[in-house]
Design a protein around this motif. Structure first.
Motif, short mmCIF file in Angstrom:
data_model
loop_
_atom_site.label_atom_id
_atom_site.label_comp_id
_atom_site.label_asym_id
_atom_site.label_seq_id
_atom_site.Cartn_x
_atom_site.Cartn_y
_atom_site.Cartn_z
N THR A 138 -28.50 1.14 -45.96
CA THR A 138 -29.72 0.35 -45.83
C THR A 138 -29.48 -1.00 -46.52
O THR A 138 -28.58 -1.13 -47.34
CB THR A 138 -30.91 1.07 -46.47
OG1 THR A 138 -30.59 1.38 -47.84
CG2 THR A 138 -31.26 2.34 -45.71
N PRO A 139 -30.27 -2.04 -46.19
CA PRO A 139 -30.02 -3.37 -46.78
C PRO A 139 -30.03 -3.40 -48.30
O PRO A 139 -29.34 -4.22 -48.91
CB PRO A 139 -31.16 -4.21 -46.20
CG PRO A 139 -31.46 -3.57 -44.89
CD PRO A 139 -31.29 -2.10 -45.13
N ASP A 140 -30.79 -2.50 -48.95
CA ASP A 140 -30.80 -2.48 -50.42
C ASP A 140 -29.62 -1.71 -50.99
O ASP A 140 -29.39 -1.71 -52.21
CB ASP A 140 -32.11 -1.91 -50.95
CG ASP A 140 -32.38 -0.49 -50.43
OD1 ASP A 140 -31.47 0.12 -49.83
OD2 ASP A 140 -33.52 -0.01 -50.62
N GLY A 169 -35.04 -3.38 -43.68
CA GLY A 169 -34.68 -2.14 -44.34
C GLY A 169 -35.67 -1.00 -44.21
O GLY A 169 -35.37 0.13 -44.61
#
Length: 532
Positions: A280-282, A329
């Protein structure tokens, strides 16, 4: 004492005496009678000549000289006498100082530590010896003098060193070289200053075309190679970590240092050959899908917990293989059958909306801000969807494409790449794809001979990686500013890449890696980029 009043100076017409030098000269001794006689004679002559002012003045200058000229003449004579004295007195001192300066300017030559008398002898050296064969340039040089041999060895050394090393330069050469380097540095500083504008808005450190400076590193998954084909490789968005996954039902994390790449963790998913995995983007969660069912796994990296998702509300699909993580996300875009795209929220695990195109979806790519999504169909058409309104805002045919296979969008919002079954990769302007019904490609890249199955832009959008999993070593790196292919990748002498199924760049383009059919993840250090 003699009477000086008897000497009468010449007078002008006004009766005033002619000015003479202030320097008094004592006249020689003259008898009074003789002096009076000469005075009378001069008076008669002056009385005749005094009628013409110019003649009188000329005579005065001839006899006495003009005052100014007389003073100058006396000063010159005075200085000349002093200079002569100084020259005579200082000849020895000047000679000594000149000798000292000349000796100081000449470089001091160190005396040799020893002197070998045999060095002065003209001795011929046998060049047929195996240690000296490489120094000869022809059969005629079967023997060579010592001096010539030394010169030949010096030339060979300088050639191998790329020139004379600094420690071998004498003092004059070193000084001259330092002066030249200082001048070059000043020129570079001036050029650098001229390249800068304002408060350093732009940078001239752009990626050059032609040759990509890179270094082959240890495989990214060398600590734990896959026992089957690798299907996924991805770098962590913020940490110096890379993830691999494949058909051996495992998902592994490695620390990337380019030397040992130690394993951090490996997870085995029972009866779940991984088709695709992504962060995920995080960077806190990993999503993994398989081949034959619609179940997928969520791996929470913070808690170390693996959560299977068996069913998704509102999803009427028999299986889920391909997906893309939305840039925000919070959602996944699942690729279904019959041209469907499903938007699934990770929070509630349900489908919130669906979109449909004609034909089957072969690839999707989000714009840099996530507001648009580009979907490539197997029919050779590209659809542009607005994610907020779920409307198709544009549709165009990929130029010359019979069957589409892949798609990728650059992060800077400038480029869109579409791959086809023929191996041709068309590069478009994203702006043209959003606004034009028939955009023309900026470049058609034809370096692949088989289907272009994988495309990936680097984070700075300067490199496009293209690959085909149908043939060994079918990977190329494209220089985007010039739209030309780097000529030095892959290496043609031996196989390293094999058949690549996935490509990825590290967050700052420092590393490039790929997943191949041998279960390895070849890793390359891109030397142009300084960060990971």
């Amino acid at each position: 004492m003699e009477d000086l009043s008897l000497i009468k100076l010449p007078e002008t017409e006004d009766g005033e005496p002619v000015k003479t030098s202030k320097k008094r000269v004592r006249p020689p001794k003259i008898e009074p009678e003789e002096e009076e006689r000469k005075r009378q004679k001069h008076v008669k002559k002056l009385s005749v000549l005094g009628e013409e002012d110019s003649s009188v003045r000329l005579l005065e200058e001839l006899v006495f000289g003009a005052e100014d000229e007389l003073v100058e003449r006396l000063v010159e004579q005075d200085e000349k006498q002093k200079g002569t004295l100084l020259e005579e007195d200082g000849d020895e001192e000047l000679d000594e100082s000149d000798t000292e300066d000349e000796a100081r300017r000449q470089p001091r030559r160190k005396a040799p530590a020893w002197v070998d008398e045999d060095d002065e002898l003209e001795e011929e050296v046998d060049m047929k010896h195996r240690f000296r064969r490489d120094l000869i340039k022809g059969e005629a040089e079967s023997t060579m003098s010592k001096q010539k041999l030394q010169q030949r060895m010096r030339e060979q050394f300088q050639k191998s060193m790329g020139g004379t090393p600094s420690w071998a330069d004498n003092s004059d050469k070193r000084k001259k070289k330092r002066d030249e380097e200082d001048e070059d540095d000043e020129d570079e500083e001036d050029a650098e200053l001229l390249r800068r504008t304002g408060n350093f808005v732009a940078s001239s450190d752009s990626l050059p075309s032609g040759i990509l400076r890179m270094k082959k590193c240890l495989h990214a998954n060398n600590a734990r190679p896959s026992e089957d084909r690798l299907t996924t490789i991805q770098f962590h968005p913020s940490a110096q970590v890379v993830m691999t996954a494949g058909l051996d039902q495992s998902l592994s994390l490695f620390q990337v240092d380019g030397k040992t790449n130690p394993k951090i963790q490996s997870i085995h998913l029972e009866r779940f050959p991984v088709h695709r995995a992504a962060f995920t983007p995080d960077g806190e969660t990993v999503i993994a899908t398989s081949l034959k069912n619609k179940m997928f796994y969520l791996y929470d990296m913070m808690e170390g917990r693996v959560t299977p998702v068996h069913s998704v509300r509102g999803l009427n699909e028999a299986r889920v293989k391909e997906f893309s993580v939305c840039p925000d996300g919070g959602a996944l875009l699942l690729t279904g059958t019959n041209g469907y795209l499903h938007l699934l929220t990770l929070k509630t695990k349900e489908v919130v909306r669906s979109m449909k195109i004609n034909g089957d979806v072969c690839g999707v790519a989000f714009s840099h801000d996530g507001s648009k999504v580009f979907a490539n169909s197997e029919e050779g058409e590209v659809y542009v969807w607005d994610m907020r309104s779920s409307r198709c805002v544009n549709r165009f045919t990929d130029d010359g494409c019979v069957k589409g296979t892949s798609i990728a969008a650059s992060r800077n919002g400038r480029y869109l790449a579409c791959g086809s079954q023929s191996g041709v990769v068309n590069v478009y302007s994203q702006e043209a794809c959003l606004n034009s019904a028939n955009p023309k490609p900026l470049k058609a890249i034809m370096n692949l001979m088989t289907s272009a199955t994988s495309l990936a832009f680097n984070p700075s959008s300067e490199i496009l990686a293209i690959a085909s999993r149908a043939e060994d070593e079918a990977v190329r790196l494209v220089h985007m500013p010039s739209l030309t292919v780097f000529s030095n990748f892959p290496v043609s002498k031996r196989k390293i890449v094999y058949r690549a199924s996935c490509l990825d760049f590290s967050p700052h383009s420092g590393f490039f890696s790929l997943a191949n059919n041998k279960g390895h993840a070849p890793l390359f250090r891109l030397l142009h980029y300084k960060d990971f």
